[in-house]
Design an enzyme around this catalytic site. Structure first.
Site, PDB file in Angstrom:
ATOM      1  CD  GLU A  81      -1.989   1.769   2.473  1.00 48.64           C
ATOM      2  OE1 GLU A  81      -1.151   1.745   2.987  1.00 48.64           O
ATOM      3  OE2 GLU A  81      -2.730   2.640   2.621  1.00 48.64           O
ATOM      4  CB  ILE A  94       3.056 -11.913   3.313  1.00 47.99           C
ATOM      5  CG1 ILE A  94       3.580 -11.106   4.412  1.00 47.99           C
ATOM      6  CG2 ILE A  94       4.325 -12.176   2.694  1.00 47.99           C
ATOM      7  CD1 ILE A  94       4.155 -11.869   5.842  1.00 47.99           C
ATOM      8  CG  ASP A  95       0.706  -7.804   6.226  1.00 49.28           C
ATOM      9  OD1 ASP A  95       1.535  -9.075   6.345  1.00 49.28           O
ATOM     10  OD2 ASP A  95       1.322  -6.756   6.431  1.00 49.28           O
ATOM     11  CG  MET A 113       4.829 -11.299  10.087  1.00 48.19           C
ATOM     12  SD  MET A 113       5.804 -10.749   8.759  1.00 48.19           S
ATOM     13  CE  MET A 113       7.482 -10.319   9.630  1.00 48.19           C
ATOM     14  NE  ARG A 117       2.979  -2.058  11.763  1.00 44.82           N
ATOM     15  CZ  ARG A 117       3.689  -1.682  13.092  1.00 44.82           C
ATOM     16  NH1 ARG A 117       2.951  -1.201  13.804  1.00 44.82           N
ATOM     17  NH2 ARG A 117       4.889  -1.827  13.284  1.00 44.82           N
ATOM     18  NE  ARG A 160       7.227 -24.136  27.378  1.00 45.21           N
ATOM     19  CZ  ARG A 160       7.161 -24.455  28.676  1.00 45.21           C
ATOM     20  NH1 ARG A 160       6.006 -23.737  29.094  1.00 45.21           N
ATOM     21  NH2 ARG A 160       7.595 -25.309  29.503  1.00 45.21           N
ATOM     22  CG  HIS A 208      11.199 -11.067   9.316  1.00 41.07           C
ATOM     23  ND1 HIS A 208      11.203 -10.681  10.796  1.00 41.07           N
ATOM     24  CD2 HIS A 208      10.989  -9.795   8.553  1.00 41.07           C
ATOM     25  CE1 HIS A 208      10.969  -9.317  10.694  1.00 41.07           C
ATOM     26  NE2 HIS A 208      10.970  -8.960   9.684  1.00 41.07           N
TER      27      HIS A 208
HETATM   28  O1  F6P Z   1       3.676  -5.696   5.557  1.00 40.13           O
HETATM   29  C1  F6P Z   1       4.325  -6.907   5.648  1.00 40.13           C
HETATM   30  C2  F6P Z   1       5.237  -7.145   6.786  1.00 40.13           C
HETATM   31  O2  F6P Z   1       5.380  -8.294   6.831  1.00 40.13           O
HETATM   32  C3  F6P Z   1       4.169  -7.155   8.105  1.00 40.13           C
HETATM   33  O3  F6P Z   1       3.300  -8.039   8.212  1.00 40.13           O
HETATM   34  C4  F6P Z   1       4.936  -6.835   9.128  1.00 40.13           C
HETATM   35  O4  F6P Z   1       4.720  -6.160  10.517  1.00 40.13           O
HETATM   36  C5  F6P Z   1       6.195  -6.080   8.577  1.00 40.13           C
HETATM   37  O5  F6P Z   1       6.121  -6.149   6.996  1.00 40.13           O
HETATM   38  C6  F6P Z   1       7.651  -6.283   9.258  1.00 40.13           C
HETATM   39  O6  F6P Z   1       8.514  -5.765   8.596  1.00 40.13           O
HETATM   40  P1  F6P Z   1       9.977  -5.442   8.859  1.00 40.13           P
HETATM   41  O7  F6P Z   1      10.708  -6.160   7.634  1.00 40.13           O
HETATM   42  O8  F6P Z   1      10.488  -4.021   8.651  1.00 40.13           O
HETATM   43  O9  F6P Z   1      10.239  -5.903  10.187  1.00 40.13           O
END
Ligand code: F6P
Length: 343
Positions: A104, A127-128, A170, A172, A267, A273
């Protein structure tokens, strides 16, 4: 024509497949040449570019994760302040059109360039899966596959140890990965950013399982999930240079709270990533390739200020304005369907 491309924002499986699609289509279908800018908008501003040819190296990109061009994030203010430099760099390199590949934020940048007279066609990536106006972004299917595999594996160890397992994925602002991985992996509760959660409900669902004789539970939680007001204390994150709150580990905080309230062994696994690395799934390779081909065809047809998008079975073009208007969130009804499988 001379076409430029770049990859910007967080990387994601399928970026190289898009680049391959762009280069092969531009070279072989239209006799056009392709230049790649390094490290996203940063490389465009600093005029760091490489010539890309339809050769063996490009052909082998289909399976390769990450991005051969590198990626980066640039603060929107710095990006906007650099508009004259960007125009000069594109003119110097003889670029007729630019294909930025990104989420975006990147597509907002693309829209800004289009408003400033630069011929642009975007390719939506993340990926979101939160870019508006397209059914799917590439990378999402791979991330869901990775997260589902993790949930699958946690079932057996959770059951062996009578534990509650939390899997933080992931997401956000949106919970698409959590929703799909939770449903595909048979999680017993899924928590997404769109629906503030009440920890008492989560505990009730786990308690019910244990009372019914099930000796374990799995909860998928998106990293950006938030408790409903007044239901649970959450550590405050710092604000980073892009205005985002840093994450404080919602998974572990949910785990601590469940342990405190129910006394069960809990746990937490934070996938992080891992969801963005490695080779794309077949679905993402196909989608990414189709986006690359579609973007070049749009450029050659002079359809600028647009982005490629998947609508049902078809790759179509939508205005950049539509893609960046708002994020594509999980609709309430989809979450309600997932809820039918909780507990
Ligand atoms: O927007 C994709 C994303 O993978 C989010 O899900 C995640 O919060 C963010 O990027 C993580 O980004 P960075 O690589 O800066 O840690």
């Amino acid at each position: 024509m001379r076409i430029a491309t770049l990859t910007s924002g967080g990387d994601c499986p399928g970026l190289n497949a898009v680049i391959r699609g762009i280069v092969r289509t531009a070279n072989s279908e239209f006799g056009s040449t392709v230049v790649g800018y390094e490290d996203g908008w940063v490389g465009l501003l600093e005029d760091r570019r490489v010539q890309l040819y339809d050769d063996e190296f490009i052909d082998r990109l289909l399976l390769r994760g990450g991005t051969i061009l590198g990626t980066g994030r640039l603060h929107p203010d710095k990006f906007k302040a650099g508009i004259d430099q960007i125009k000069a760099n594109l003119a110097d390199a003889g670029i007729d059109a630019l294909i930025p590949i990104g989420g975006e934020g990147t597509l907002k940048g693309a829209q800004w360039l289009a408003q400033n007279g630069i011929p642009v066609v975007g390719v939506p990536k993340t990926i979101d899966n939160d870019v508006n106006g397209t059914d799917f972004t590439f990378g999402f299917d791979t991330a869901v596959a990775v997260a589902t595999d993790a949930v699958d594996r946690l079932h057996t160890t959770a059951e062996s140890h009578n534990r509650v397992m939390i899997v933080e994925v992931m997401g956000r602002h949106v919970g698409w990965i959590a929703l799909h991985a939770g449903m595909a992996g048979g999680a017993h509760y899924t928590i997404i950013p769109e629906v503030p959660f009440d920890i008492a409900d989560v505990c009730k669902a786990m308690e019910r399982r244990f009372q019914l004789g099930e000796k374990y539970g799995i909860i998928v939680v998106a990293e950006g999930a938030l408790p409903a007001e007044g239901t649970m204390e959450l550590r405050e994150g710092e604000i980073d240079q892009f205005g985002h709150k840093t994450f404080t580990g919602i998974g572990q905080q949910v785990a601590d709270e469940i342990h405190k309230r129910l006394g069960h062994d809990v746990r937490t696994t934070v996938l992080g990533h891992i969801q963005r690395g490695g080779t794309p799934t077949a679905f993402d390779r196909v989608l990414a390739t189709r986006y690359g081909v579609g973007a070049v065809r749009a450029v050659q047809a002079g359809q600028f200020g647009k982005t490629v998008a998947l609508h049902g079975e078809n790759i179509e073009l939508i205005d950049l304005e539509e893609a960046v208007g708002h994020l594509k969130k999980v609709p309430e009804e989809r979450y309600r369907t997932a809820q039918a499988m909780f507990g």
